[in-house]
Each structure stands twice: as C-alpha cells, then as structure tokens.
Write an enzyme that holds these catalytic residues in place. Structure first.
Site, PDB file in Angstrom:
ATOM      1  N   ALA A  81       3.125   5.986  -2.625  1.00 12.82           N
ATOM      2  CA  ALA A  81       4.362   6.931  -2.947  1.00 12.82           C
ATOM      3  C   ALA A  81       4.489   6.983  -4.227  1.00 12.82           C
ATOM      4  O   ALA A  81       4.744   7.949  -5.042  1.00 12.82           O
ATOM      5  CB  ALA A  81       5.696   6.292  -2.444  1.00 12.82           C
TER       6      ALA A  81
ATOM      7  N   GLY B  55       0.726  -1.214  -0.022  1.00 12.05           N
ATOM      8  CA  GLY B  55      -0.124   0.189  -0.175  1.00 12.05           C
ATOM      9  C   GLY B  55       0.727   1.385  -0.012  1.00 12.05           C
ATOM     10  O   GLY B  55       0.686   2.253  -0.680  1.00 12.05           O
ATOM     11  N   CYS B  56       1.948   1.180   0.877  1.00 14.16           N
ATOM     12  CA  CYS B  56       2.881   2.413   0.885  1.00 14.16           C
ATOM     13  C   CYS B  56       3.540   2.772  -0.388  1.00 14.16           C
ATOM     14  O   CYS B  56       3.726   3.763  -0.831  1.00 14.16           O
ATOM     15  CB  CYS B  56       3.755   2.306   1.887  1.00 14.16           C
ATOM     16  SG  CYS B  56       2.950   2.117   3.513  1.00 14.16           S
ATOM     17  N   THR B  57       3.944   1.615  -0.920  1.00 11.13           N
ATOM     18  CA  THR B  57       4.735   1.855  -2.494  1.00 11.13           C
ATOM     19  C   THR B  57       3.554   2.251  -3.277  1.00 11.13           C
ATOM     20  O   THR B  57       3.888   3.132  -4.231  1.00 11.13           O
ATOM     21  CB  THR B  57       5.293   0.555  -2.715  1.00 11.13           C
ATOM     22  OG1 THR B  57       6.262  -0.035  -1.688  1.00 11.13           O
ATOM     23  CG2 THR B  57       5.996   0.490  -4.105  1.00 11.13           C
TER      24      THR B  57
END
Length: 151
Positions: free
Chosen positions: A50, A45-47
């Site tokens: 970003a 999710g964070c990738t």
C-alpha cells in the site's frame, strides 16, 4: 474460473473505505484502473504494498489511471489503514469475498491466506495485464509499466 488478459472485468458493487456505495460500472469508460487484491490491512507485506502504491500514486494518476485496493477488511479497518499511512487511493471492502471470487483470485500458502493479485484494466474495462505474486512491492513497478503500455 480466473479472469485472464482480454476478459472484461465483472460488474461488482460494494462499500468503499468511507462506507459509500461503489459500483464498478461507474468507473469503466472513465479511466484505466489498477485493481489490486491483498490479504489484510496492517500486515507487513500489505502495508509495504500500500505504501509503495502511495509513493508512486502520482505516477499512476499522471498517466490518467486510478488505483483501487480490495481486501476483506471492514470499512473501519480501511479508514484506519488509510489514515495511518496517508493512502490517497480507494480501498474497497469485500467482506464475503464475492469480488475476489468473481475475479478468480486464488489463495496463497496452501489456501490459508487470501491471494495477492493485481489487474491493470484499460479504459473500456478489459484486462490488459495480470500480476500474481506474494512479493508485495513487486506489483507496483509491473502495474506502472502496464499502464504506460496502455497509453
């Protein structure tokens, strides 16, 4: 206590992804900011979040805004994350989660995972928009719309 729309962002100091000192006060008064808190580098999710900010970064900068990501990861982790995904914006390390606490970002999933919250801050440092959602990629269009509303 969580910050809300109309509040001024707190002053904070930390290290950026290059290990350089970052002082929030040097940014207030310069340009609008999109400050997003995320759980962890190199997670799915964070990738995705970003990379979505990366893909629309020029849309933000064309409107005069800067994007800043904050997690508890180390400067070294941020360096690798930036290099692997060619991220053009600033990542800040919040090792002890002091900045997260200053903003009042809550944890998700029964308090087990650091929360994902985006703040759009006007040039004077006042919060104009807050978006809190575990859905990583929905933050980008909401933040971009909020920046457009500031202009």
């Amino acid at each position: 206590m969580a910050l809300k729309v109309g509040d001024k962002i707190p002053n904070f100091k930390t290290k950026d992804h290059q290990g350089k000192d970052f002082d929030s006060q040097k940014w207030v008064g310069q340009k609008p900011l999109v400050i997003y808190f995320y759980p962890k580098d190199n997670t799915p999710g964070c990738t995705a979040q970003a990379c979505s900010f990366r893909d629309q970064y020029e849309d933000f900068t064309d409107l005069g805004a800067e994007v800043i990501g904050i997690s508890s990861d180390s400067e070294q982790s941020h360096q690798k994350f930036i290099a692997e995904y060619r991220l053009p914006f600033i990542l800040l390390s919040d090792h002890n989660k002091i900045i997260r606490k200053l903003f009042g970002v809550k944890n998700d999933y029964l308090g087990l995972i650091s929360g994902r919250t985006t703040y759009v801050v006007d040039k004077s440092g006042v919060i104009a928009f807050i978006f809190d959602s575990t859905s990583a990629v929905t933050h980008i269009p909401k933040a971009l719309e909020a920046i457009k509303n500031l202009i």
